[in-house]
Scaffold this motif. Structure first.
Motif, PDB file in Angstrom:
ATOM      1  N   GLY A  59      53.649  52.102  42.736  1.00 47.26           N
ATOM      2  CA  GLY A  59      52.999  50.834  43.049  1.00 47.26           C
ATOM      3  C   GLY A  59      53.093  49.833  41.926  1.00 47.26           C
ATOM      4  N   HIS A  60      53.452  48.591  42.275  1.00 48.23           N
ATOM      5  CA  HIS A  60      53.581  47.555  41.247  1.00 48.23           C
ATOM      6  C   HIS A  60      52.914  46.241  41.652  1.00 48.23           C
ATOM      7  CE1 HIS A  60      57.162  47.302  43.868  1.00 48.23           C
ATOM      8  NE2 HIS A  60      56.986  45.986  43.756  1.00 48.23           N
ATOM      9  N   PHE A 127      56.145  48.533  36.431  1.00 41.25           N
ATOM     10  CA  PHE A 127      55.122  49.493  36.837  1.00 41.25           C
ATOM     11  C   PHE A 127      55.588  50.301  38.046  1.00 41.25           C
ATOM     12  CE2 PHE A 127      52.356  46.343  34.707  1.00 41.25           C
ATOM     13  CZ  PHE A 127      51.673  47.197  33.849  1.00 41.25           C
ATOM     14  N   GLY A 128      55.399  51.614  37.984  1.00 47.17           N
ATOM     15  CA  GLY A 128      55.553  52.472  39.135  1.00 47.17           C
ATOM     16  C   GLY A 128      56.914  52.458  39.775  1.00 47.17           C
ATOM     17  N   GLY A 138      52.044  53.527  38.057  1.00 42.07           N
ATOM     18  CA  GLY A 138      51.852  52.331  38.860  1.00 42.07           C
ATOM     19  C   GLY A 138      50.416  52.036  39.214  1.00 42.07           C
ATOM     20  N   GLY A 139      50.259  51.036  40.073  1.00 44.98           N
ATOM     21  CA  GLY A 139      48.947  50.482  40.380  1.00 44.98           C
ATOM     22  C   GLY A 139      48.340  50.934  41.686  1.00 44.98           C
ATOM     23  N   GLU A 163      42.371  39.055  48.064  1.00 40.00           N
ATOM     24  CA  GLU A 163      43.465  38.880  49.005  1.00 40.00           C
ATOM     25  C   GLU A 163      44.249  37.592  48.748  1.00 40.00           C
ATOM     26  OE1 GLU A 163      40.719  41.833  50.553  1.00 40.00           O
ATOM     27  OE2 GLU A 163      40.414  39.819  49.741  1.00 40.00           O
ATOM     28  N   GLN A 164      43.591  36.563  48.263  1.00 40.24           N
ATOM     29  CA  GLN A 164      44.271  35.296  47.994  1.00 40.24           C
ATOM     30  C   GLN A 164      45.200  35.378  46.790  1.00 40.24           C
ATOM     31  OE1 GLN A 164      40.436  32.975  48.139  1.00 40.24           O
ATOM     32  NE2 GLN A 164      41.798  31.397  48.965  1.00 40.24           N
ATOM     33  N   VAL A 165      44.861  36.206  45.814  1.00 42.60           N
ATOM     34  CA  VAL A 165      45.607  36.199  44.548  1.00 42.60           C
ATOM     35  C   VAL A 165      46.409  37.463  44.273  1.00 42.60           C
ATOM     36  CG1 VAL A 165      44.017  34.569  43.458  1.00 42.60           C
ATOM     37  CG2 VAL A 165      43.580  37.021  43.257  1.00 42.60           C
ATOM     38  N   LEU A 166      46.164  38.545  45.016  1.00 46.46           N
ATOM     39  CA  LEU A 166      46.838  39.820  44.744  1.00 46.46           C
ATOM     40  C   LEU A 166      48.353  39.669  44.683  1.00 46.46           C
ATOM     41  CD1 LEU A 166      47.076  42.913  44.518  1.00 46.46           C
ATOM     42  CD2 LEU A 166      46.801  43.029  47.012  1.00 46.46           C
ATOM     43  N   PHE A 167      48.910  38.845  45.569  1.00 44.63           N
ATOM     44  CA  PHE A 167      50.366  38.777  45.675  1.00 44.63           C
ATOM     45  C   PHE A 167      51.007  37.927  44.587  1.00 44.63           C
ATOM     46  CE2 PHE A 167      48.980  39.397  50.218  1.00 44.63           C
ATOM     47  CZ  PHE A 167      49.073  40.782  50.138  1.00 44.63           C
ATOM     48  N   LEU A 168      50.200  37.393  43.666  1.00 42.30           N
ATOM     49  CA  LEU A 168      50.767  36.810  42.451  1.00 42.30           C
ATOM     50  C   LEU A 168      51.427  37.886  41.599  1.00 42.30           C
ATOM     51  CD1 LEU A 168      47.907  34.343  41.419  1.00 42.30           C
ATOM     52  CD2 LEU A 168      50.225  33.705  42.121  1.00 42.30           C
ATOM     53  N   SER A 169      51.108  39.137  41.868  1.00 37.99           N
ATOM     54  CA  SER A 169      51.680  40.248  41.104  1.00 37.99           C
ATOM     55  C   SER A 169      53.174  40.410  41.350  1.00 37.99           C
ATOM     56  CB  SER A 169      50.964  41.550  41.462  1.00 37.99           C
ATOM     57  OG  SER A 169      51.069  41.803  42.862  1.00 37.99           O
ATOM     58  N   ASP A 170      53.653  39.978  42.551  1.00 37.61           N
ATOM     59  CA  ASP A 170      55.062  40.185  42.857  1.00 37.61           C
ATOM     60  C   ASP A 170      55.561  39.287  43.981  1.00 37.61           C
ATOM     61  OD1 ASP A 170      57.599  41.056  43.554  1.00 37.61           O
ATOM     62  OD2 ASP A 170      57.035  43.091  43.993  1.00 37.61           O
ATOM     63  N   ILE A 171      55.121  39.522  45.235  1.00 41.27           N
ATOM     64  CA  ILE A 171      55.859  38.949  46.365  1.00 41.27           C
ATOM     65  C   ILE A 171      55.777  37.431  46.451  1.00 41.27           C
ATOM     66  CG2 ILE A 171      55.792  41.070  47.712  1.00 41.27           C
ATOM     67  CD1 ILE A 171      53.619  39.733  49.475  1.00 41.27           C
ATOM     68  N   PHE A 172      54.676  36.823  46.003  1.00 43.98           N
ATOM     69  CA  PHE A 172      54.632  35.363  46.027  1.00 43.98           C
ATOM     70  C   PHE A 172      55.571  34.776  44.981  1.00 43.98           C
ATOM     71  CE2 PHE A 172      51.698  31.373  45.658  1.00 43.98           C
ATOM     72  CZ  PHE A 172      52.673  30.602  46.268  1.00 43.98           C
TER      73      PHE A 172
END
Length: 390
Positions: A59-60, A127-128, A138-139, A163-172
């Motif tokens: 998980g990353h 990560f992961g 990983g996360g 939920e609004q900010v989680l995807f700043l980690s990768d997919i957004f």
């Protein structure tokens, strides 16, 4: 603690593993409040990523609350801070980090010599995601150790949900980078292969940057419906010829830029060359199934741009380089330097220009992770994006 671990192809488990500990003066420990299954995690699930080891925590895409900070990261973080963790691990000081190319960090991959044997040089640690890229836990877990915590994590402002900010980690950032690579100035037609989570972010990012039309290519009804809801023109490659449709929409010219958001595991039945790709990988005569990349090249107008954000791991053959060279195409690709995009994208979320939570279809506890990997991989139950709550 509980974590999702890899034990071979198709074998993910939720089991107890040792809690992470501070190992370096710039570390932090984060209690994970939300994590996600990424499309590139499915490559691990399918057994196509090299140098995985049984028991690896995967998980990353993760965020959470800081519970411990080493002295070297104390200037950036404090206990209780709520942070999103970029999937790229970057020192902030080397040649590439100083130029904003954080995913090319020269220091963060302790196994850089192994990576260089495959790729000629090493990217940053992740990560992961494979011991070629550092073997970092990983996360998808209750806690995660974050190296270089004074560089990576970004603090989350009050009032924004996980939920609004989680995807700043990768997919957004990855989807936005794919659109950014297209050098959109306004009025362009952008064709995007793959309407999974990254493709969905790329669709909305292309519109944010000024594209007039976005052509979204997939065959899963739920994905095409989500793309259509954003204003994209859906093209079902199982029902119509993609090249012919794009030429029809562009008066025979081709798309101004194309985005490959699929990568190595493109559909194996869409065309003759994709069937050959599947046979090659199944018989160990090839490492990739690059049908989408070939098609994107042919569908890009003369002197257009091909943006590659789907994951490839090895050698890609039968590329139509004659088409690319004779028609003046530009290729842009990268593992996303997440930190480069974070301030801008967080600002867009705060302003209400985009709410990345639109892509979530499934939310579940960590224990449901192994079953949801299969659901996501098999595109069942309308699954587009899974968020897990440890």
């Amino acid at each position: 603690m509980r974590a999702l671990t890899w034990h071979g192809k198709g074998d993910m488990r939720c089991e107890s593993v040792p809690d992470p500990k501070i190992e370096d003066t710039r570390d932090a420990i984060v209690k994970v409040t939300a994590c996600a299954i990424c499309g590139s995690d499915l490559h691990i699930y399918d057994g196509v990523i090299p140098s995985m080891q049984h028991g690896d925590v995967i998980g990353h895409e993760a965020m959470g609350e800081v519970v411990e900070v080493a002295p070297g990261a104390a200037s950036k973080l404090k206990v209780g801070d709520r942070v999103v963790i970029p999937f790229t691990i970057s020192c902030g000081e080397c040649f590439f980090c100083q130029r904003g190319y954080f995913s090319g960090c020269e220091r963060s991959n302790p196994n850089r010599e192994k990576a260089a044997k495959l790729w000629g040089n090493s990217p940053a640690g992740l990560f992961g995601y494979s011991h070629l890229l550092g073997g970092f836990a990983g996360g998808q877990a209750e806690y995660i150790r974050v190296p270089y915590a004074d560089v990576g994590p970004i603090k989350v402002p009050d009032g924004l949900s996980d939920e609004q900010v989680l995807f700043l980690s990768d997919i957004f950032p990855t989807g936005y980078m794919g659109a950014d690579f297209c050098e959109i100035k306004g009025g362009e037609t952008i064709a995007i292969w793959g309407c999974g989570p990254v493709g969905q972010m790329a669709i909305r990012s292309a519109f944010l940057l000024g594209a007039e039309r976005v052509i979204a290519i997939d065959t899963v009804p739920e994905r095409l419906a989500m793309a259509s809801a954003a204003g994209a023109i859906p093209v079902d490659f199982g029902k119509e010829d993609v090249y012919d449709r794009i030429m029809e929409l562009t008066g025979g010219r081709g798309a101004d830029a194309t985005i490959d958001a699929v990568g190595t595991e493109a559909d194996g039945t869409a065309s003759f060359d994709s069937v050959i790709d599947r046979i090659k990988t199944a018989t160990f005569m090839g490492t990739e199934r690059p049908h989408v990349l070939r098609q994107a090249i042919h569908c890009t107008r003369n002197f257009g741009i091909v943006s590659v954000i789907g994951v490839y791991g090895g050698f890609v053959d039968k590329m139509p380089m004659g088409s690319a060279i004779n028609r003046g195409l530009t290729f842009k690709m990268a593992q996303t330097p997440v930190q480069r995009y974070l301030p801008l994208l967080l600002e867009r979320i705060e302003k209400g220009e985009i709410d990345p939570s639109f892509v979530i279809t499934h939310t579940a506890p960590l224990e449901d992770g192994p079953d949801l990997y299969k659901t996501f991989r098999d595109k069942k139950d309308g699954c587009i994006k899974v968020v897990l709550k440890p």
